[in-house]
Design a protein around this motif. Structure first.
Motif, mmCIF file in Angstrom:
data_model
loop_
_atom_site.group_PDB
_atom_site.id
_atom_site.type_symbol
_atom_site.label_atom_id
_atom_site.label_comp_id
_atom_site.label_asym_id
_atom_site.label_seq_id
_atom_site.Cartn_x
_atom_site.Cartn_y
_atom_site.Cartn_z
ATOM 1 N N THR A 93 -30.249 12.817 -9.306
ATOM 2 C CA THR A 93 -30.290 14.203 -9.763
ATOM 3 C C THR A 93 -30.007 14.297 -11.258
ATOM 4 N N ASP A 94 -30.167 15.496 -11.796
ATOM 5 C CA ASP A 94 -29.945 15.718 -13.228
ATOM 6 C C ASP A 94 -28.510 15.425 -13.647
ATOM 7 N N ASP A 95 -27.556 15.644 -12.720
ATOM 8 C CA ASP A 95 -26.157 15.377 -13.066
ATOM 9 C C ASP A 95 -25.744 13.939 -12.769
ATOM 10 N N GLY A 96 -26.710 13.084 -12.377
ATOM 11 C CA GLY A 96 -26.422 11.683 -12.143
ATOM 12 C C GLY A 96 -26.040 11.330 -10.728
ATOM 13 N N SER A 97 -25.983 12.305 -9.824
ATOM 14 C CA SER A 97 -25.635 12.012 -8.435
ATOM 15 C C SER A 97 -26.786 11.299 -7.730
ATOM 16 N N PHE A 98 -26.454 10.557 -6.680
ATOM 17 C CA PHE A 98 -27.441 9.802 -5.922
ATOM 18 C C PHE A 98 -27.752 10.516 -4.602
ATOM 19 N N ILE A 99 -29.028 10.755 -4.354
ATOM 20 C CA ILE A 99 -29.469 11.285 -3.066
ATOM 21 C C ILE A 99 -29.972 10.097 -2.248
ATOM 22 N N THR A 100 -29.405 9.911 -1.053
ATOM 23 C CA THR A 100 -29.762 8.763 -0.217
ATOM 24 C C THR A 100 -30.356 9.233 1.106
ATOM 25 N N SER A 111 -24.840 14.909 1.954
ATOM 26 C CA SER A 111 -23.901 14.800 0.843
ATOM 27 C C SER A 111 -24.401 13.783 -0.175
ATOM 28 N N PRO A 112 -24.602 14.190 -1.437
ATOM 29 C CA PRO A 112 -24.984 13.218 -2.474
ATOM 30 C C PRO A 112 -23.818 12.297 -2.791
ATOM 31 N N LEU A 113 -24.126 11.155 -3.370
ATOM 32 C CA LEU A 113 -23.108 10.180 -3.741
ATOM 33 C C LEU A 113 -22.799 10.267 -5.228
ATOM 34 N N HIS A 114 -21.522 10.237 -5.561
ATOM 35 C CA HIS A 114 -21.152 10.076 -6.961
ATOM 36 C C HIS A 114 -21.397 8.619 -7.339
ATOM 37 N N PRO A 115 -21.913 8.346 -8.526
ATOM 38 C CA PRO A 115 -22.184 6.948 -8.907
ATOM 39 C C PRO A 115 -20.988 6.020 -8.751
#
Length: 330
Positions: A93-100, A111-115
């Motif tokens: 995503t634009d804020d750097g989160s990971f969509i899995t 729930s997206p993942l924080h790097p």
């Protein structure tokens, strides 16, 4: 060589081959720990038939430049603090989160993942090694006990010398003792070998015991170069009118061996459990199709026991006034 001795030798060879395979798989599951990589046992069958519960997956540490869409991530699961997530990265995503997303799952993880939660990327899959761990955690005692008994039986057979029951004519005579002597109890070579094999298997199980709830995908390597895959949906959906039979739907499919196909109209199954070899079917006439309405027809493939994929393509059908709404292609 007598028949009885031949059978014994064959049994010993087969048992040793089985033990060797177990140790080889265990080596590939445990050895990467020396490199700082993390082996985990997959607890769910979300990539059946390519990836099954009980496979051990090894993830290596990686920086964020390597965590790109298409790679498989091992990460701390924000939804379950005591679990690890092993899913494919599908979007950053634009804020750097990971969509899995699990390859066989119908939608992305909620729930997206924080790097910072990412622990590494999957690089190796070793099949079957973690099955006892899965059975232990899910309380499946019967297969766990059967496997333990089978392993111990193979171990006892593998430690035989491969000779018949009469023994070796050149073997040294047995040691005898007098009534006043206390016989020694030596640690035999076979006992040491057995202890070493059991210790190696136990160590492997311990190193690979960390569970992960997830799916792997096509970018992950596997032991003996067994690659993962994804459930492929039917495509090239087409509709043709066939006289009084109405609309006939056809499709193309070239993925995993299917269990069956289903025909859906506006998301409702109207024909199910079609043969795996079927590539066309008539739209059933047991429901009403209005003349001025349009209905969306899709095809779903069912693979193994729990996984399916619905076509993203669709065709439109409607009814005819003078034949009581029989479905026809629009």
């Amino acid at each position: 060589m007598r028949v009885g001795r031949t059978i014994v030798v064959a049994m010993v060879a087969a048992a040793r081959a089985a033990i060797t395979m177990v140790l080889a798989l265990g080596f590939w599951a445990a050895a990467p720990v020396v490199l700082g990589w993390s082996p985990t046992t997959v607890m769910t069958a979300s990539m059946t038939p390519a990836i099954d519960a009980g496979d051990v997956v090894v993830a290596k540490p990686a920086d964020r430049t390597q965590m790109v869409p298409g790679r498989v991530l091992l990460a701390r699961d924000p939804d379950w603090p005591d679990r690890l997530r092993l899913h494919r990265l599908v979007e950053v995503t634009d804020d750097g989160s990971f969509i899995t997303k699990g390859d066989a799952n119908p939608s992305a993880d909620t729930s997206p993942l924080h790097p910072d939660a990412a622990l590494g990327i999957g690089v190796l899959r070793v099949p079957w090694v973690g099955l006892p761990i899965v059975w232990l955690r899910t309380g499946e005692i019967a297969p766990l006990a059967a496997t333990a008994v089978g392993f111990l039986l193979c171990l006892s057979i593998a430690l035989r010398r491969g000779e018949d029951e009469e023994g070796d004519d050149n073997a040294p005579p047995p040691v005898t003792t007098t009534a006043g002597d206390t016989p020694a109890v030596p640690t035999t070579r076979r006992a040491r070998r057995a202890a070493g094999i059991v210790a190696a298997v136990a160590l492997t199980s311990g190193l690979a015991a960390t569970p992960a709830w997830a799916a792997l995908g096509e970018d992950t390597w596997a032991f003996a170069r067994v690659d993962a895959g994804r459930v492929t949906a039917p495509w090239a959906i087409a509709c043709a009118n066939n006289g009084n039979s109405g609309a006939v739907i056809s499709w193309t499919y070239d993925g995993w061996q299917p269990r069956s196909f289903d025909l859906l109209v506006d998301g409702e199954v109207v024909a199910q459990n079609l043969s795996p070899s079927t590539r066309s079917t008539r739209v059933p006439t047991d429901r009403y199709y209005a003349l001025l309405s349009s209905y969306r027809v899709t095809v779903r493939v069912n693979v193994a026991e729990r996984w399916s994929a619905e076509s993203s393509e669709s065709v439109a059908i409607g009814g005819r006034l003078f034949i009581l709404g029989r479905p026809y292609c629009r």
